[in-house]
Design a protein around this motif. Structure first.
Motif, mmCIF file in Angstrom:
data_model
loop_
_atom_site.group_PDB
_atom_site.id
_atom_site.type_symbol
_atom_site.label_atom_id
_atom_site.label_comp_id
_atom_site.label_asym_id
_atom_site.label_seq_id
_atom_site.Cartn_x
_atom_site.Cartn_y
_atom_site.Cartn_z
ATOM 1 N N ASP A 32 -4.283 -1.057 -1.238
ATOM 2 C CA ASP A 32 -4.309 0.404 -1.221
ATOM 3 C C ASP A 32 -2.890 0.931 -1.388
ATOM 4 O OD1 ASP A 32 -5.233 3.019 -0.950
ATOM 5 O OD2 ASP A 32 -4.897 3.023 1.213
ATOM 6 N N VAL A 33 -2.782 2.081 -2.019
ATOM 7 C CA VAL A 33 -1.518 2.812 -2.109
ATOM 8 C C VAL A 33 -1.782 4.202 -1.559
ATOM 9 C CG1 VAL A 33 0.322 3.651 -3.605
ATOM 10 C CG2 VAL A 33 -0.850 1.508 -4.169
ATOM 11 N N ASN A 34 -1.238 4.503 -0.366
ATOM 12 C CA ASN A 34 -1.446 5.818 0.221
ATOM 13 C C ASN A 34 -0.162 6.625 0.158
ATOM 14 O OD1 ASN A 34 0.149 5.011 2.496
ATOM 15 N ND2 ASN A 34 -1.659 4.072 3.427
ATOM 16 N N TRP A 35 -0.102 7.699 0.948
ATOM 17 C CA TRP A 35 1.030 8.620 0.820
ATOM 18 C C TRP A 35 2.338 8.035 1.329
ATOM 19 C CZ3 TRP A 35 3.643 10.336 5.207
ATOM 20 C CH2 TRP A 35 3.009 10.056 6.426
ATOM 21 N N ARG A 36 2.299 6.942 2.089
ATOM 22 C CA ARG A 36 3.522 6.397 2.671
ATOM 23 C C ARG A 36 3.740 4.918 2.362
ATOM 24 N NH1 ARG A 36 5.247 3.906 7.383
ATOM 25 N NH2 ARG A 36 7.352 4.510 8.055
ATOM 26 N N THR A 37 2.681 4.117 2.353
ATOM 27 C CA THR A 37 2.842 2.676 2.249
ATOM 28 C C THR A 37 1.906 2.089 1.191
ATOM 29 O OG1 THR A 37 1.193 2.274 3.992
ATOM 30 C CG2 THR A 37 3.508 2.452 4.664
ATOM 31 N N THR A 38 2.264 0.888 0.768
ATOM 32 C CA THR A 38 1.403 0.068 -0.082
ATOM 33 C C THR A 38 0.936 -1.131 0.739
ATOM 34 O OG1 THR A 38 2.556 0.710 -2.108
ATOM 35 C CG2 THR A 38 1.275 -1.327 -2.182
ATOM 36 N N THR A 39 -0.358 -1.349 0.767
ATOM 37 C CA THR A 39 -0.933 -2.432 1.558
ATOM 38 C C THR A 39 -1.250 -3.613 0.654
ATOM 39 O OG1 THR A 39 -1.908 -0.826 3.085
ATOM 40 C CG2 THR A 39 -2.767 -3.070 3.171
ATOM 41 N N ILE A 40 -0.758 -4.790 1.040
ATOM 42 C CA ILE A 40 -0.988 -6.024 0.294
ATOM 43 C C ILE A 40 -1.755 -6.987 1.193
ATOM 44 C CG2 ILE A 40 0.097 -7.991 -0.852
ATOM 45 C CD1 ILE A 40 2.479 -6.229 -1.458
#
Length: 345
Positions: free
Chosen positions: A200-208
């Motif tokens: 996911d790419v949200n308003w603050r972080t990218t989750t791997i």
């Protein structure tokens, strides 16, 4: 008309309104379960908007009818009208913001061709629509929004200076998705060592999500500045090399034939093998104890290489033993001054 009867009718309108809304929502849910509604995203969005509006609009309608009766409440009709209008505008704003977020999400997924989450665009759309709706509601309620906009501009500047890092992450997240070099679902590796599927790419972080199933949270600004390898771009299939060696006495043509035969069998027997491309053998070094070469296999995606390499090594070892092909042990020749040559194995 009797005062108690008027109050009873007003209470009945207030109670019946939400009940009617619940009934309408159940009808919409049944319609949404129909094949024609699930087949098109536009139908689902329209029904979703109607579902969000059903209960609050019906409740406000019942409340408006109840308050329209001569109950004798010490509230002017103009004030009641403004309050109900503002409440209706807020309800519509909330529902439209959700519809706009769903629409943007659907469009982005269609453009990018991925099913991963694109919550960043959805969040920005929802917040933008809600703020615009709130300003329109305040203007309709008689509140002058020009001074408010000026104050919001000054406040926004102060907030921007205070939240420089957060805004940098927000802009970086938009850049990550807009550039389309990385999409949710891609397998990537950063120069700092983190690797996995972009979840996911949200308003603050990218989750791997890495191979063991753990989640690595990377700030968008660091992710955008990192030297990155995308193993799904331009295609998911990838080459995998396995280093092998054989003795100097071996027939290299025969070794190549046997190795290719084993590679083809393993790639065909496993679902992770990419059989559309033939494996390759390339000799490259006269080593200390044998002739070294690499076998180039191909797998469907990055995570599948481990199973493919493991099964290939096991099958190659069995076949070499059957064919009598030597896999040399490390060997080094030492010469001492005035002494015979000693072979140490």
């Amino acid at each position: 008309m009797d005062k108690s009867l008027i109050w009873a009718m007003a209470a009945a309108f207030v109670v019946i309104g939400p009940l009617v809304g619940i009934g309408v929502r159940r009808v919409i849910d049944r319609l949404a379960a129909k094949p024609w509604a699930r087949s098109r995203s536009a139908n689902r969005m329209v029904l979703g908007l109607a579902r969000d509006l059903a209960v609050p609009v019906a409740a406000l309608a019942g409340l408006a009818l109840g308050l329209a009766l001569p109950t004798g409440l010490p509230i002017s009709p103009e004030l009641i009208s403004k309050i109900l209008t503002a409440a209706l505008m807020l309800v519509i704003t909330f529902a439209v913001s959700r519809l706009a977020a769903d629409l943007i999400t659907s469009v982005v997924k269609r453009i990018t061709g991925v099913s991963g989450s694109v919550s960043l665009f959805a969040t920005i759309t929802r917040v933008t629509v809600f703020i615009l709706g709130l300003l329109i509601t305040l203007d309709g309620a008689g509140v002058r929004i020009s001074p408010l906009l000026g104050a919001l501009g000054i406040g926004a500047l102060a907030i921007a200076l205070a939240l420089e890092g957060t805004l940098a992450n927000l802009i970086s997240g938009i850049h990550i998705l807009a550039s389309r070099t990385v999409q949710p679902g891609d397998y990537v590796q950063l120069d700092t060592g983190e690797h996995g599927w972009v979840s996911d790419v949200n308003w603050r972080t990218t989750t791997i999500r890495d191979i063991p199933g753990n989640y690595v949270i990377v700030p968008n600004s660091k992710f955008a500045d990192a030297i990155l390898t995308n193993f799904h771009y331009p295609a998911q299939d990838m080459a995998v090399t396995v280093e092998v060696s054989t003795g100097y006495d071996s027939d290299l043509d025969f070794v190549e034939k046997v190795t290719l035969d084993v590679a083809q069998q393993v790639m065909a027997s496993l679902d992770v093998g990419f059989t559309e491309v033939e494996p390759k053998v390339r000799f490259h070094t006269f080593g200390d104890s044998g002739i070294q070469f690499r076998v180039v296999l191909r797998t469907r995606e990055y995570a599948d290489q481990y199973l493919l390499v493991s099964e290939f090594i096991k099958a190659l070892h069995r076949r070499y033993r059957t064919e009598g092909i030597a896999i040399p042990y490390p060997m080094r020749v030492l010469r001492a001054e005035g002494a015979p040559i000693a072979n140490l194995v």
